[in-house]
Design a protein around this motif. Structure first.
Motif, PDB file in Angstrom:
ATOM      1  N   ASP A 100      18.889 -17.889 -22.571  1.00 30.23           N
ATOM      2  CA  ASP A 100      18.512 -19.011 -22.080  1.00 30.23           C
ATOM      3  C   ASP A 100      18.893 -20.080 -23.230  1.00 30.23           C
ATOM      4  O   ASP A 100      19.511 -21.093 -22.836  1.00 30.23           O
ATOM      5  CB  ASP A 100      17.023 -19.270 -21.913  1.00 30.23           C
ATOM      6  CG  ASP A 100      16.343 -18.773 -20.621  1.00 30.23           C
ATOM      7  OD1 ASP A 100      17.162 -18.682 -19.636  1.00 30.23           O
ATOM      8  OD2 ASP A 100      15.262 -18.123 -20.679  1.00 30.23           O
ATOM      9  N   GLU A 143      15.624 -14.412 -23.257  1.00 34.69           N
ATOM     10  CA  GLU A 143      15.296 -15.744 -23.728  1.00 34.69           C
ATOM     11  C   GLU A 143      16.572 -16.240 -24.710  1.00 34.69           C
ATOM     12  O   GLU A 143      16.837 -17.318 -24.967  1.00 34.69           O
ATOM     13  CB  GLU A 143      14.139 -15.523 -24.807  1.00 34.69           C
ATOM     14  CG  GLU A 143      12.857 -15.277 -24.136  1.00 34.69           C
ATOM     15  CD  GLU A 143      12.630 -16.343 -22.963  1.00 34.69           C
ATOM     16  OE1 GLU A 143      13.006 -17.248 -23.083  1.00 34.69           O
ATOM     17  OE2 GLU A 143      11.559 -16.003 -22.120  1.00 34.69           O
ATOM     18  N   GLU A 156      13.118 -22.824 -25.540  1.00 32.22           N
ATOM     19  CA  GLU A 156      13.418 -21.569 -25.115  1.00 32.22           C
ATOM     20  C   GLU A 156      13.403 -20.445 -26.482  1.00 32.22           C
ATOM     21  O   GLU A 156      12.967 -19.571 -26.575  1.00 32.22           O
ATOM     22  CB  GLU A 156      14.734 -21.506 -24.708  1.00 32.22           C
ATOM     23  CG  GLU A 156      14.937 -22.071 -23.244  1.00 32.22           C
ATOM     24  CD  GLU A 156      14.170 -21.222 -22.010  1.00 32.22           C
ATOM     25  OE1 GLU A 156      13.842 -20.160 -22.356  1.00 32.22           O
ATOM     26  OE2 GLU A 156      14.039 -21.991 -21.015  1.00 32.22           O
ATOM     27  N   GLU A 204      10.042 -19.530 -26.764  1.00 28.81           N
ATOM     28  CA  GLU A 204       9.639 -18.588 -25.884  1.00 28.81           C
ATOM     29  C   GLU A 204      10.376 -17.152 -26.677  1.00 28.81           C
ATOM     30  O   GLU A 204       9.452 -16.300 -26.672  1.00 28.81           O
ATOM     31  CB  GLU A 204      10.444 -18.650 -24.787  1.00 28.81           C
ATOM     32  CG  GLU A 204       9.615 -19.484 -23.769  1.00 28.81           C
ATOM     33  CD  GLU A 204      10.293 -19.885 -22.480  1.00 28.81           C
ATOM     34  OE1 GLU A 204      11.171 -19.199 -22.131  1.00 28.81           O
ATOM     35  OE2 GLU A 204      10.035 -20.998 -21.797  1.00 28.81           O
TER      36      GLU A 204
HETATM   37 MG   LIG Z   1      13.060 -18.671 -21.141  1.00 27.05          MG
END
Ligand SMILES: [Mg+2]
Length: 136
Positions: A90, A87, A57, A60
């Motif tokens: 997350d 993000e 994550e 990302e």
């Molecule tokens: Mg994500």
């Protein structure tokens, strides 16, 4: 969860240890646990895979800024604010669950690490410097 009255409390007064600890489990930790348990995902959420998920994550998040100069990064934040927020969320969700699974009080751990960092980066040496603590 309580909310801060900006007229009567500064943010640092509001974010006392007790409030941070109580706000996270009440408002978010139970939702995170329920989301996992309703899907019977706990067997997959071992420390290794949770750490990998956090890293993925974070990657990302990094992808939003890859190959961009500072001006492009600023523009990306403005144009993709919601996606970047997702993000960050997350990462925070996985991090919160990992700490919970390991019996680590995230607020306590953060406070302890901030205290260590403050000792490593004394204001009089670190102010305005991006140097690592051992090069201050
Ligand atoms: Mg994500």
């Amino acid at each position: 969860m309580t909310t801060r009255n900006p007229e009567t409390e500064t943010s640092s007064e509001w974010l006392t240890r007790d409030r941070l600890m109580s706000a996270l489990p009440d408002a978010l930790l139970e939702k995170i646990r329920a989301f996992r348990d309703e899907r019977d995902w706990a067997p997959f959420h071992n420390p290794k895979d949770m750490a990998i998920a956090i890293s993925l994550e974070a990657s990302e998040l990094l992808e939003h800024f890859l190959w961009k100069n500072p001006e492009e990064v600023t523009a990306r934040v403005e144009s993709h604010r919601e996606a970047i927020s997702e993000e960050i969320a997350d990462i925070a969700i996985y991090l919160t669950e990992l700490a919970d699974n390991l019996g680590i009080d995230l607020a306590d751990a953060m406070e302890a690490k901030l205290a260590k960092n403050a000792a490593k980066y004394p204001v009089e040496k670190a102010r305005g410097s991006a140097a690592k603590y051992n090069e201050l």
